[in-house]
Design an enzyme around this catalytic site. Structure first.
Site, PDB file in Angstrom:
ATOM      1  N   LYS A   1      36.900   8.716  35.077  1.00 55.54           N
ATOM      2  CA  LYS A   1      35.798   9.720  35.133  1.00 55.54           C
ATOM      3  C   LYS A   1      35.164  10.664  34.373  1.00 55.54           C
ATOM      4  O   LYS A   1      35.130  10.332  33.243  1.00 55.54           O
ATOM      5  CB  LYS A   1      36.853  10.741  35.210  1.00 55.54           C
ATOM      6  CG  LYS A   1      37.625  11.627  33.923  1.00 55.54           C
ATOM      7  CD  LYS A   1      38.580  12.967  33.913  1.00 55.54           C
ATOM      8  CE  LYS A   1      38.542  13.212  32.597  1.00 55.54           C
ATOM      9  NZ  LYS A   1      39.185  13.983  32.040  1.00 55.54           N
TER      10      LYS A   1
ATOM     11  N   LYS B   1      43.562  13.108  23.950  1.00 56.13           N
ATOM     12  CA  LYS B   1      42.776  13.822  23.076  1.00 56.13           C
ATOM     13  C   LYS B   1      42.600  13.167  21.577  1.00 56.13           C
ATOM     14  O   LYS B   1      41.860  13.482  20.960  1.00 56.13           O
ATOM     15  CB  LYS B   1      42.522  14.679  23.585  1.00 56.13           C
ATOM     16  CG  LYS B   1      41.235  15.313  24.730  1.00 56.13           C
ATOM     17  CD  LYS B   1      41.366  16.830  24.587  1.00 56.13           C
ATOM     18  CE  LYS B   1      40.184  17.253  25.793  1.00 56.13           C
ATOM     19  NZ  LYS B   1      39.954  17.579  25.605  1.00 56.13           N
TER      20      LYS B   1
ATOM     21  N   LYS C   1      33.022  14.891  28.983  1.00 58.08           N
ATOM     22  CA  LYS C   1      32.117  15.149  28.268  1.00 58.08           C
ATOM     23  C   LYS C   1      32.849  14.219  27.090  1.00 58.08           C
ATOM     24  O   LYS C   1      31.326  13.441  25.639  1.00 58.08           O
ATOM     25  CB  LYS C   1      32.680  15.909  27.175  1.00 58.08           C
ATOM     26  CG  LYS C   1      32.718  17.891  28.043  1.00 58.08           C
ATOM     27  CD  LYS C   1      32.725  18.731  27.451  1.00 58.08           C
ATOM     28  CE  LYS C   1      32.752  19.682  29.128  1.00 58.08           C
ATOM     29  NZ  LYS C   1      33.632  21.180  29.008  1.00 58.08           N
TER      30      LYS C   1
HETATM   31  P1  TYM Z   1      37.361  21.450  30.865  1.00 55.61           P
HETATM   32  O1  TYM Z   1      36.725  22.157  30.510  1.00 55.61           O
HETATM   33  O2  TYM Z   1      37.460  19.898  30.519  1.00 55.61           O
HETATM   34  O3  TYM Z   1      36.165  21.722  32.385  1.00 55.61           O
HETATM   35  C1  TYM Z   1      36.455  21.884  33.339  1.00 55.61           C
HETATM   36  C2  TYM Z   1      36.339  21.660  34.596  1.00 55.61           C
HETATM   37  O4  TYM Z   1      35.772  20.955  35.494  1.00 55.61           O
HETATM   38  C3  TYM Z   1      36.919  20.102  35.546  1.00 55.61           C
HETATM   39  N1  TYM Z   1      36.389  18.226  35.702  1.00 55.61           N
HETATM   40  C4  TYM Z   1      36.028  18.288  36.562  1.00 55.61           C
HETATM   41  N2  TYM Z   1      36.099  17.480  38.388  1.00 55.61           N
HETATM   42  C5  TYM Z   1      35.562  17.184  38.208  1.00 55.61           C
HETATM   43  N3  TYM Z   1      35.501  15.895  37.918  1.00 55.61           N
HETATM   44  C6  TYM Z   1      35.417  15.792  36.720  1.00 55.61           C
HETATM   45  N4  TYM Z   1      34.745  14.308  36.257  1.00 55.61           N
HETATM   46  C7  TYM Z   1      35.908  16.956  35.922  1.00 55.61           C
HETATM   47  N5  TYM Z   1      35.408  16.461  34.786  1.00 55.61           N
HETATM   48  C8  TYM Z   1      36.321  18.046  34.055  1.00 55.61           C
HETATM   49  C9  TYM Z   1      38.224  20.668  34.860  1.00 55.61           C
HETATM   50  O5  TYM Z   1      38.723  19.947  35.644  1.00 55.61           O
HETATM   51  C10 TYM Z   1      38.058  22.000  34.756  1.00 55.61           C
HETATM   52  O6  TYM Z   1      38.599  22.525  35.950  1.00 55.61           O
HETATM   53  N6  TYM Z   1      41.612  23.028  29.924  1.00 55.61           N
HETATM   54  C11 TYM Z   1      40.610  22.897  30.690  1.00 55.61           C
HETATM   55  C12 TYM Z   1      39.984  25.013  30.553  1.00 55.61           C
HETATM   56  C13 TYM Z   1      41.039  25.896  30.505  1.00 55.61           C
HETATM   57  C14 TYM Z   1      41.689  26.020  31.955  1.00 55.61           C
HETATM   58  C15 TYM Z   1      41.931  27.330  31.752  1.00 55.61           C
HETATM   59  C16 TYM Z   1      41.230  25.937  33.574  1.00 55.61           C
HETATM   60  C17 TYM Z   1      41.706  26.632  29.776  1.00 55.61           C
HETATM   61  N7  TYM Z   1      41.910  27.331  29.998  1.00 55.61           N
HETATM   62  C18 TYM Z   1      42.753  28.151  32.244  1.00 55.61           C
HETATM   63  C19 TYM Z   1      42.262  26.376  34.372  1.00 55.61           C
HETATM   64  C20 TYM Z   1      42.509  27.828  33.791  1.00 55.61           C
HETATM   65  C21 TYM Z   1      39.393  22.028  29.722  1.00 55.61           C
HETATM   66  O7  TYM Z   1      39.245  21.263  29.409  1.00 55.61           O
HETATM   67  O8  TYM Z   1      38.622  22.114  31.369  1.00 55.61           O
END
Ligand code: TYM
Length: 338
Positions: A201, A112, A204
């Site tokens: 993958k 990032k 965003k």
């Molecule tokens: P974030 O907001 O980037 O994504 C949310 C969830 O979507 C999943 N994801 C995917 N799964 C499959 N294929 C893809 N291409 C794909 N893109 C995104 C992510 O794995 C995620 O589960 N750090 C985390 C947010 C977070 C969090 C937490 C998660 C903050 N605190 C505590 C679990 C527990 C994040 O950036 O997710």
């Protein structure tokens, strides 16, 4: 009941298909068998450049989508991270237990911060995984081997490992306090790929919006994106992620949305062209996301009610978080306010 917890960042106007299939859809299924906590992680979202008014809208949009896909306030605690101040408090304590070198090995920071360089990145982006560990551990079930699941996509695996490490370290140093959480990653949908660059993958930050299916896309653009998905120069509809990443990704998505195993789909499409696969997938996607889109817009039409639903969620989450912090504050040696 065992506990389950997860979070999603409010960094876009819509969840994309990767968020939906990799994470959010599975949250819905877990809310009956588990005591469930799901949050919109706005504190994580401010670690990169953003606009406050846009953020506020996106927090509501994210929450509305969570309710629209089927999370129910009576069965799940759905809340906004910043409304429960214990997240920041525990993150500080866990930060004091994390090595600088250890934090430096987190690959998401490297990814990032690559765009503008690590010197320009915020310290918040650097300590992001520590806040995530706090998000999770605040909702630790009582000790005694109860399972504790965190349903996420593949890209969160390293963050879950750090969370387990920090839980173990805290327990070792201060006495048993946290249950180590397990990453709950569904293999078939753990990594949904970009439609335009199927070797990457869906994310965003993808280079082209055409590669991302947003669950709130209008029918026209949604169909267009699927019809224009990159495939390959062959004609056979076969699952082979190595040599046919585009077609394999479409099969993965279709199987996940429709419930038909990939082998079944290969049989169904034997002799058919890529156009047919895309057409049927587009129909299925429209059927799935049409109602979610409508429900989301309905919820957004009454922001005051949405805010009330979130306030209730935050209240319930706070009770659990405050209980955990009482123990933690005592364990680490803070003085009780007399
Ligand atoms: P974030 O907001 O980037 O994504 C949310 C969830 O979507 C999943 N994801 C995917 N799964 C499959 N294929 C893809 N291409 C794909 N893109 C995104 C992510 O794995 C995620 O589960 N750090 C985390 C947010 C977070 C969090 C937490 C998660 C903050 N605190 C505590 C679990 C527990 C994040 O950036 O997710």
């Amino acid at each position: 009941r065992p506990r389950v917890l997860s979070g999603i960042q409010p960094t876009a106007d819509s969840f994309h298909l990767g968020n939906y299939l990799g994470a959010v859809r599975n949250w819905v299924g877990l809310q009956d068998s588990h005591e469930a906590f799901y949050m919109v992680v706005d504190m994580h979202a401010i670690t990169v450049d953003y606009d406050p008014e846009v953020l506020r809208q996106r927090i509501r949009r994210s929450a509305a989508q969570l309710f629209a896909v089927g999370l129910e306030p009576s069965r799940s605690t759905v809340f906004v991270q910043s409304q429960v101040h214990e997240h920041a408090e525990l993150a500080w304590i866990l930060g004091a237990l994390t090595g600088f070198g250890e934090a430096s090995r987190m690959t998401q920071f490297k990814d990032k911060s690559a765009k503008h360089g690590t010197q320009a990145a915020s310290v918040g982006l650097f300590t992001y995984p520590i806040l995530q560990a706090a998000d999770i551990l605040l909702y630790t079930p009582p000790l005694g081997g109860k399972d504790f699941q965190v349903p996420v996509g593949e890209d969160q695996r390293q963050h879950l490992e750090l969370t387990r490490t920090l839980a173990g370290r805290f327990n070792h140093r201060f006495g048993p306090t946290f249950v180590e959480p397990d990453a709950h990653i569904l293999k078939s949908t753990a990594k949904i790929q970009d439609l335009q660059e199927p070797e990457r993958k869906m994310s965003k930050s993808s280079s082209s919006p055409q590669g991302i299916i947003d669950i709130l896309d209008e029918p026209g653009p949604l169909k267009k994106k699927i019809m224009r998905a990159v495939t390959d120069a062959e004609t056979e509809i076969r699952y082979d992620p190595e040599t046919k990443p585009g077609v394999s990704n479409l099969l993965t998505i279709m199987s996940a949305l429709g419930g038909e195993p990939i082998e079944g789909l290969e049989g169904h499409f034997a002799g058919a062209g890529y156009g047919q696969l895309k057409k049927e997938l587009a129909e299925l996607a429209l059927e799935t996301f049409g109602p979610i889109r409508e429900r989301t817009l309905e919820l957004l039409a009454d922001p005051a009610e949405l805010d009330r639903m979130l306030a209730k969620g935050a209240e319930r989450a706070s009770e659990v978080a405050a209980g955990t912090m009482d123990t933690v504050r005592e364990r680490v040696g803070y003085l009780r306010r007399g």
